[in-house]
Motif scaffolding. Structure first.
Motif, short mmCIF file in Angstrom:
data_model
loop_
_atom_site.label_atom_id
_atom_site.label_comp_id
_atom_site.label_asym_id
_atom_site.label_seq_id
_atom_site.Cartn_x
_atom_site.Cartn_y
_atom_site.Cartn_z
N LYS A 329 40.16 42.89 50.88
CA LYS A 329 40.94 42.85 49.65
C LYS A 329 41.17 41.41 49.21
O LYS A 329 41.08 41.08 48.02
N SER A 332 37.94 40.07 47.72
CA SER A 332 37.54 40.67 46.46
C SER A 332 38.62 40.64 45.40
O SER A 332 38.50 41.30 44.36
N SER A 333 39.68 39.88 45.63
CA SER A 333 40.73 39.72 44.63
C SER A 333 40.39 38.57 43.68
O SER A 333 39.55 37.72 44.00
N HIS A 335 40.84 35.24 42.45
CA HIS A 335 41.42 33.94 42.79
C HIS A 335 41.28 32.98 41.62
O HIS A 335 42.10 32.08 41.46
N GLY A 350 36.31 35.82 42.99
CA GLY A 350 36.99 35.93 44.27
C GLY A 350 36.44 34.92 45.25
O GLY A 350 36.01 33.83 44.88
N VAL A 355 34.43 39.10 40.44
CA VAL A 355 35.37 40.21 40.41
C VAL A 355 35.64 40.58 38.95
O VAL A 355 36.02 39.72 38.16
N GLN A 357 37.64 41.43 36.18
CA GLN A 357 39.07 41.33 35.92
C GLN A 357 39.49 42.15 34.71
O GLN A 357 40.53 42.81 34.73
N GLY A 369 38.15 45.49 39.00
CA GLY A 369 38.23 45.41 40.45
C GLY A 369 36.89 45.51 41.15
O GLY A 369 36.80 45.26 42.36
#
Length: 416
Positions: A329, A332-333, A335, A350, A355, A357, A369
């Motif tokens: 997580k 794959s968030s 940043h 990420g 990713v 968004q 996501g």
């Protein structure tokens, strides 16, 4: 009877050994059983055929899995335009920058083991990266070494970190200044990561760390590859094999094809106004001694789908856990938001992966996501956690418009 049993045992062992050398695919399922329309999935085939008819590619191998089950695999066209050798499911492809998420995973493994921190300065592991400079462009220059860009340097306001490189916000060898200076310390064919990477510390950064996003094609992730070597205490190729490839049953993937694999390596092309032209020195990213982090891996659709499915499963496959769900997580968030200068509309970044968004703002078909990446020779993959979906496209011509075409063809096949 005993002789027959012995013969049967020998044959079984031979078959098992051959199977283990080829590797296995993920479990399979009928599309309808995992919420995909069999009829609509055929639009993927039509999309690939359309690009073949346009002369964009000679062929492709694509795979779609949902809920951990392979629901669709399609093999089309040829491996080579001249020989017309048929494409096969086990054809090998140059992954180029799709190497980066693999290196990102290795970095995350070192993070979990407490051997590195995302905020660590690179100089903690490679002292030559201490007190770096930032280039200030005065004149852009032209192509080639004869007319390099003109610039002066100022001190970097802070050290570049592991996270900066993972998110392409370090400025290291990202643009004309850094790349022109990196060319002056060019890697020699026999050099390893340990030989070459320290010299990059003398090259200027393209901008102050963290102030913008600019893709670092190779050198940045090569630095990360060297840090994995230092943190793990083993060469990168050994680390990848022992810690990632073997546990995930990925036997075909490496930094250089073996002699036995060479006949299955798909020819790489560039599309020109006069048709497809073979890419010269198409294995330039690969090496038997320099195990790059920014590119260089060769792989098959099944091998890479194992890696992608591991990420989709939250770090685990076949009962073997590489990462915790929380670490996947984190990886794959978002940043780096898409609003940072340099990013693509709607697409955040990420730790080594794009990713999604805001798909609506970016006019994309994949779910918010979703994460993944692409390669310079045309390969593309993404993981959609919301839809429990993995999709991999293997081609060897850089036709960028095939990426959204593939995404659209996959997503429209989801019916429940």
């Amino acid at each position: 009877m005993r002789r027959i049993n012995r013969i049967f045992l020998v044959i079984s062992l031979i078959v098992l050994a051959a199977f283990s050398l080829m590797g296995a695919s993920l479990p399979t399922s009928k599309p309808d059983d995992v919420g995909l329309s069999s009829e609509r999935l055929q639009r993927i085939h039509a999309m690939v055929q359309r690009h073949m008819d346009l002369g964009d590619i000679t062929g492709a191998v694509v795979l779609v899995a949902r809920k951990g089950q392979v629901a669709y695999v399609d093999v089309q066209g040829t491996m080579d335009a001249e020989t017309k050798k048929p494409m096969t499911r086990d054809s090998l492809f140059r992954m180029a920058s799709m190497t980066k998420p693999v290196i990102g995973t290795a970095v995350m493994m070192m993070l979990e083991e407490g051997k590195i921190q995302l905020g660590d300065p690179i100089s903690k592991y490679i002292p030559e990266f201490k007190d770096m400079k930032v280039g200030i462009l005065q004149a852009p220059g032209g192509r080639g070494a004869a007319n390099p860009p003109k610039f002066y340097t100022v001190p970097a306001e802070r050290p570049i970190t592991i996270k900066d490189i993972l998110t392409h916000t370090s400025g290291l060898s990202s643009g004309p200044m850094g790349q022109s200076e990196a060319a002056k310390v060019r890697r020699q064919p026999t050099e390893t990561l340990a030989d070459y990477i320290p010299r990059l510390g003398a090259t200027p950064l393209e901008f102050q760390p963290g102030t913008r996003w600019m893709y670092s094609p190779s050198d940045g992730f090569d630095v990360l590859a060297r840090i994995v070597e230092i943190a793990s205490g083993m060469p990168l190729n050994i680390f990848l094999k022992q810690r990632i490839f073997d546990p995930l049953d990925i036997p075909e993937t490496s930094h250089y094809p073996t002699d036995a694999q060479m006949p299955r390596l798909v020819t790489a092309y560039q599309k020109t106004d006069t048709g497809l032209v073979k890419t010269q020195n198409s294995l330039s990213m690969s090496s038997r001694v320099y195990f790059a982090g920014g590119g260089g891996l060769i792989s098959t659709v099944d091998d890479y789908s194992h890696f992608a499915q591991m990420l989709a499963n939250g770090g685990e496959l076949y009962g073997r856990r590489l990462l915790s769900p929380r670490t996947v997580k984190l990886m794959s968030s978002v940043h780096i938001p898409w609003t940072l200068p340099g990013r693509t509309t709607g697409e955040g970044f990420g730790l080594s992966v794009r990713v999604m968004q805001d798909a609506i703002v970016g006019n994309h078909r994949v779910s918010d996501g979703s994460f993944g990446w692409s390669g310079a020779y045309g390969t593309h993959f993404w993981v959609d956690p919301k839809e429990e979906l993995v999709a991999v496209m293997m081609i060897q011509t850089p036709i960028r418009e095939m990426r959204p075409d593939f995404e659209n063809a996959v997503m429209q096949a989801i019916v429940k």
